[in-house]
Motif scaffolding. Structure first.
Motif, mmCIF file in Angstrom:
data_model
loop_
_atom_site.group_PDB
_atom_site.id
_atom_site.type_symbol
_atom_site.label_atom_id
_atom_site.label_comp_id
_atom_site.label_asym_id
_atom_site.label_seq_id
_atom_site.Cartn_x
_atom_site.Cartn_y
_atom_site.Cartn_z
ATOM 1 N N ASN A 182 -20.735 0.346 3.470
ATOM 2 C CA ASN A 182 -19.892 -0.764 3.034
ATOM 3 C C ASN A 182 -18.573 -0.186 2.519
ATOM 4 O OD1 ASN A 182 -22.923 -1.821 2.233
ATOM 5 N ND2 ASN A 182 -21.615 -3.463 3.004
ATOM 6 N N GLY A 183 -17.693 -1.058 2.061
ATOM 7 C CA GLY A 183 -16.444 -0.597 1.490
ATOM 8 C C GLY A 183 -15.249 -1.023 2.311
ATOM 9 N N THR A 184 -14.114 -0.380 2.045
ATOM 10 C CA THR A 184 -12.860 -0.726 2.702
ATOM 11 C C THR A 184 -11.902 0.453 2.625
ATOM 12 O OG1 THR A 184 -10.865 -2.115 2.524
ATOM 13 C CG2 THR A 184 -12.138 -1.794 0.516
ATOM 14 N N GLN A 185 -11.040 0.565 3.636
ATOM 15 C CA GLN A 185 -10.016 1.609 3.637
ATOM 16 C C GLN A 185 -9.016 1.421 2.495
ATOM 17 O OE1 GLN A 185 -9.474 4.360 5.542
ATOM 18 N NE2 GLN A 185 -11.380 4.090 6.669
ATOM 19 N N LEU A 186 -8.917 0.212 1.964
ATOM 20 C CA LEU A 186 -7.959 -0.045 0.883
ATOM 21 C C LEU A 186 -8.315 0.702 -0.403
ATOM 22 C CD1 LEU A 186 -7.196 -3.852 1.368
ATOM 23 C CD2 LEU A 186 -5.646 -1.918 1.752
ATOM 24 N N SER A 193 -9.733 4.478 -7.841
ATOM 25 C CA SER A 193 -10.887 3.729 -7.347
ATOM 26 C C SER A 193 -12.152 4.577 -7.412
ATOM 27 C CB SER A 193 -10.637 3.219 -5.924
ATOM 28 O OG SER A 193 -10.383 4.285 -5.028
ATOM 29 N N GLY A 194 -12.051 5.855 -7.080
ATOM 30 C CA GLY A 194 -13.207 6.733 -7.202
ATOM 31 C C GLY A 194 -13.574 6.999 -8.647
ATOM 32 N N CYS A 195 -12.555 7.118 -9.502
ATOM 33 C CA CYS A 195 -12.810 7.369 -10.929
ATOM 34 C C CYS A 195 -13.557 6.204 -11.571
ATOM 35 C CB CYS A 195 -11.495 7.624 -11.654
ATOM 36 S SG CYS A 195 -10.601 9.079 -11.062
ATOM 37 N N LEU A 196 -13.167 4.985 -11.223
ATOM 38 C CA LEU A 196 -13.871 3.821 -11.740
ATOM 39 C C LEU A 196 -15.316 3.803 -11.260
ATOM 40 C CD1 LEU A 196 -14.239 1.114 -13.137
ATOM 41 C CD2 LEU A 196 -12.996 0.029 -11.247
ATOM 42 N N ALA A 232 -11.390 -7.153 -0.043
ATOM 43 C CA ALA A 232 -10.443 -6.823 1.027
ATOM 44 C C ALA A 232 -10.367 -7.877 2.122
ATOM 45 C CB ALA A 232 -10.821 -5.481 1.650
ATOM 46 N N ARG A 233 -11.216 -8.874 2.062
ATOM 47 C CA ARG A 233 -11.194 -9.906 3.094
ATOM 48 C C ARG A 233 -9.823 -10.577 3.156
ATOM 49 N NH1 ARG A 233 -16.613 -13.530 2.383
ATOM 50 N NH2 ARG A 233 -15.487 -14.012 0.467
ATOM 51 N N ASP A 234 -9.314 -10.728 4.368
ATOM 52 C CA ASP A 234 -8.028 -11.380 4.619
ATOM 53 C C ASP A 234 -6.840 -10.558 4.133
ATOM 54 O OD1 ASP A 234 -9.410 -13.620 5.658
ATOM 55 O OD2 ASP A 234 -9.616 -14.455 3.648
ATOM 56 N N ARG A 237 -2.612 -4.738 4.192
ATOM 57 C CA ARG A 237 -1.886 -3.664 3.528
ATOM 58 C C ARG A 237 -1.523 -4.015 2.086
ATOM 59 N NH1 ARG A 237 0.550 -0.072 7.124
ATOM 60 N NH2 ARG A 237 2.255 0.271 5.667
ATOM 61 N N GLU A 238 -2.027 -5.117 1.586
ATOM 62 C CA GLU A 238 -1.634 -5.589 0.254
ATOM 63 C C GLU A 238 -2.445 -4.859 -0.814
ATOM 64 O OE1 GLU A 238 -2.596 -7.444 2.747
ATOM 65 O OE2 GLU A 238 -1.197 -9.062 3.134
ATOM 66 N N THR A 239 -2.067 -3.623 -1.102
ATOM 67 C CA THR A 239 -2.876 -2.798 -2.001
ATOM 68 C C THR A 239 -2.859 -3.311 -3.433
ATOM 69 O OG1 THR A 239 -1.002 -1.292 -2.317
ATOM 70 C CG2 THR A 239 -2.591 -0.739 -0.591
ATOM 71 N N GLY A 240 -1.728 -3.864 -3.869
ATOM 72 C CA GLY A 240 -1.676 -4.403 -5.223
ATOM 73 C C GLY A 240 -2.581 -5.606 -5.383
ATOM 74 N N THR A 241 -2.551 -6.486 -4.400
ATOM 75 C CA THR A 241 -3.433 -7.653 -4.427
ATOM 76 C C THR A 241 -4.895 -7.223 -4.361
ATOM 77 O OG1 THR A 241 -1.740 -8.984 -3.329
ATOM 78 C CG2 THR A 241 -3.998 -9.821 -3.269
ATOM 79 N N PHE A 242 -5.163 -6.220 -3.541
ATOM 80 C CA PHE A 242 -6.536 -5.732 -3.440
ATOM 81 C C PHE A 242 -7.051 -5.236 -4.785
ATOM 82 C CE2 PHE A 242 -9.293 -1.973 -3.108
ATOM 83 C CZ PHE A 242 -10.446 -2.598 -2.642
ATOM 84 N N ALA A 243 -6.249 -4.486 -5.514
ATOM 85 C CA ALA A 243 -6.686 -3.944 -6.799
ATOM 86 C C ALA A 243 -7.098 -5.061 -7.749
ATOM 87 C CB ALA A 243 -5.582 -3.093 -7.426
ATOM 88 N N ILE A 244 -6.320 -6.135 -7.778
ATOM 89 C CA ILE A 244 -6.648 -7.271 -8.631
ATOM 90 C C ILE A 244 -7.891 -7.985 -8.114
ATOM 91 C CG2 ILE A 244 -5.843 -9.516 -9.460
ATOM 92 C CD1 ILE A 244 -2.988 -8.340 -9.334
ATOM 93 N N ASN A 245 -7.934 -8.222 -6.798
ATOM 94 C CA ASN A 245 -9.101 -8.878 -6.213
ATOM 95 C C ASN A 245 -10.380 -8.089 -6.479
ATOM 96 O OD1 ASN A 245 -7.507 -10.878 -5.168
ATOM 97 N ND2 ASN A 245 -7.668 -10.241 -3.035
#
Length: 267
Positions: A182-186, A193-196, A232-234, A237-245
């Motif tokens: 599972n997971g995502t390239q984002l 992300s790994g530290c968390l 990461a669905r939808d 390249r929106e990495t900032g949005t991904f972090a919040i999501n």
């Protein structure tokens, strides 16, 4: 998979003492809070031994390591061992410099770790195997057999659980290996992300018995990866949005989603 530890994290609110790096402190604390755990962020030598008397887990992350923090980590790790508190090690960028290698060697010699979490390059270094890597960056490449062997080798060498994270996660107790697809390239575009993930593993260990640390680590990694996949669905390249999501998904992921989405298999 059937969720067992996620409900316990949310009902018991385990306190995870994070001795982590300056880059990821906020992200790690907010991720733990979203999940349902309680973060305690301190590297202060005067209090770190005392913290182990009420913490449920300790994370040692060397991302922005210095001599003072390294000494504090040794104190905290030894106190956690004495108190029966599980300790997670994140050997960030261990192969990059001689200084990091010296610190990790000392930590591994003097502290008993329940889990070591790292990317392929970091785990390969601990296994004594050459692997191309760039500092703290995650490394792609290597087939499942190679990565599985790395995880198992480090688990055997240090008598702990190994969580090798990447495009596919590999978790081993030295005898068995599970892979999580599972997971995502984002994840690779969000620092920390790994530290968390190391902190999240600590939260799951904090509600488990030592005999169940392998199962708890598998579930922690699966929860994390599935939450990332859902976040990461939808997005592309929106990495900032991904972090919040992603933080939001850590707060909302439930047993049904985990059972439906987690792709875990034995190697």
């Amino acid at each position: 998979m059937q969720s067992h530890y996620l409900p316990l994290v949310r009902s018991q609110t385990p306190l995870v003492h994070c001795m982590t790096n300056l880059v990821v402190t906020n992200f790690s604390a907010n991720g733990l809070l979203a999940l349902g755990a309680s973060p305690f962020m301190s590297v202060t030598p005067e209090e770190i031994a005392e913290i182990q008397n009420f913490a449920q887990a300790l994370l040692i992350n060397i991302g922005t390591i210095n001599e003072t923090d390294a000494k504090a980590m040794l104190i905290a790790g030894k106190a956690a061992n004495k108190a029966g508190v599980p300790v997670v090690l994140d050997p960030v960028g261990v192969g990059a410099t001689a200084f990091r290698q010296k610190i990790i060697k000392q930590l591994l010699a003097e502290i008993n770790f329940a889990v070591i979490r790292g990317n392929a390059a970091e785990i390969a270094f601990l296994a004594g195997i050459n692997w191309q890597g760039k500092g703290v960056d995650a490394v792609t490449g290597g087939d499942a057999a190679d990565l599985s062997r790395l995880a198992k080798t480090v688990a055997q060498k240090y008598r702990c659980i190994t969580a090798l994270s990447g495009e596919i996660d590999f978790i081993s107790d030295g005898k068995n290996v599970r892979q999580i697809q599972n997971g995502t390239q984002l994840f690779r575009k969000v620092t920390g992300s790994g530290c968390l993930l190391g902190a999240v593993i600590g939260a799951f260990l904090g509600v488990a018995q030592p005999a169940d640390y392998f199962a708890a680590s598998i579930e922690a990694c699966a929860v994390y990866a599935v939450a990332g996949e859902l976040a990461a669905r939808d997005l592309s390249r929106e990495t900032g949005t991904f972090a919040i999501n992603f933080i939001n998904r850590l707060g909302t992921i439930d047993a049904l989603q985990l059972a439906d989405k987690a792709r875990i298999s034995e190697i």
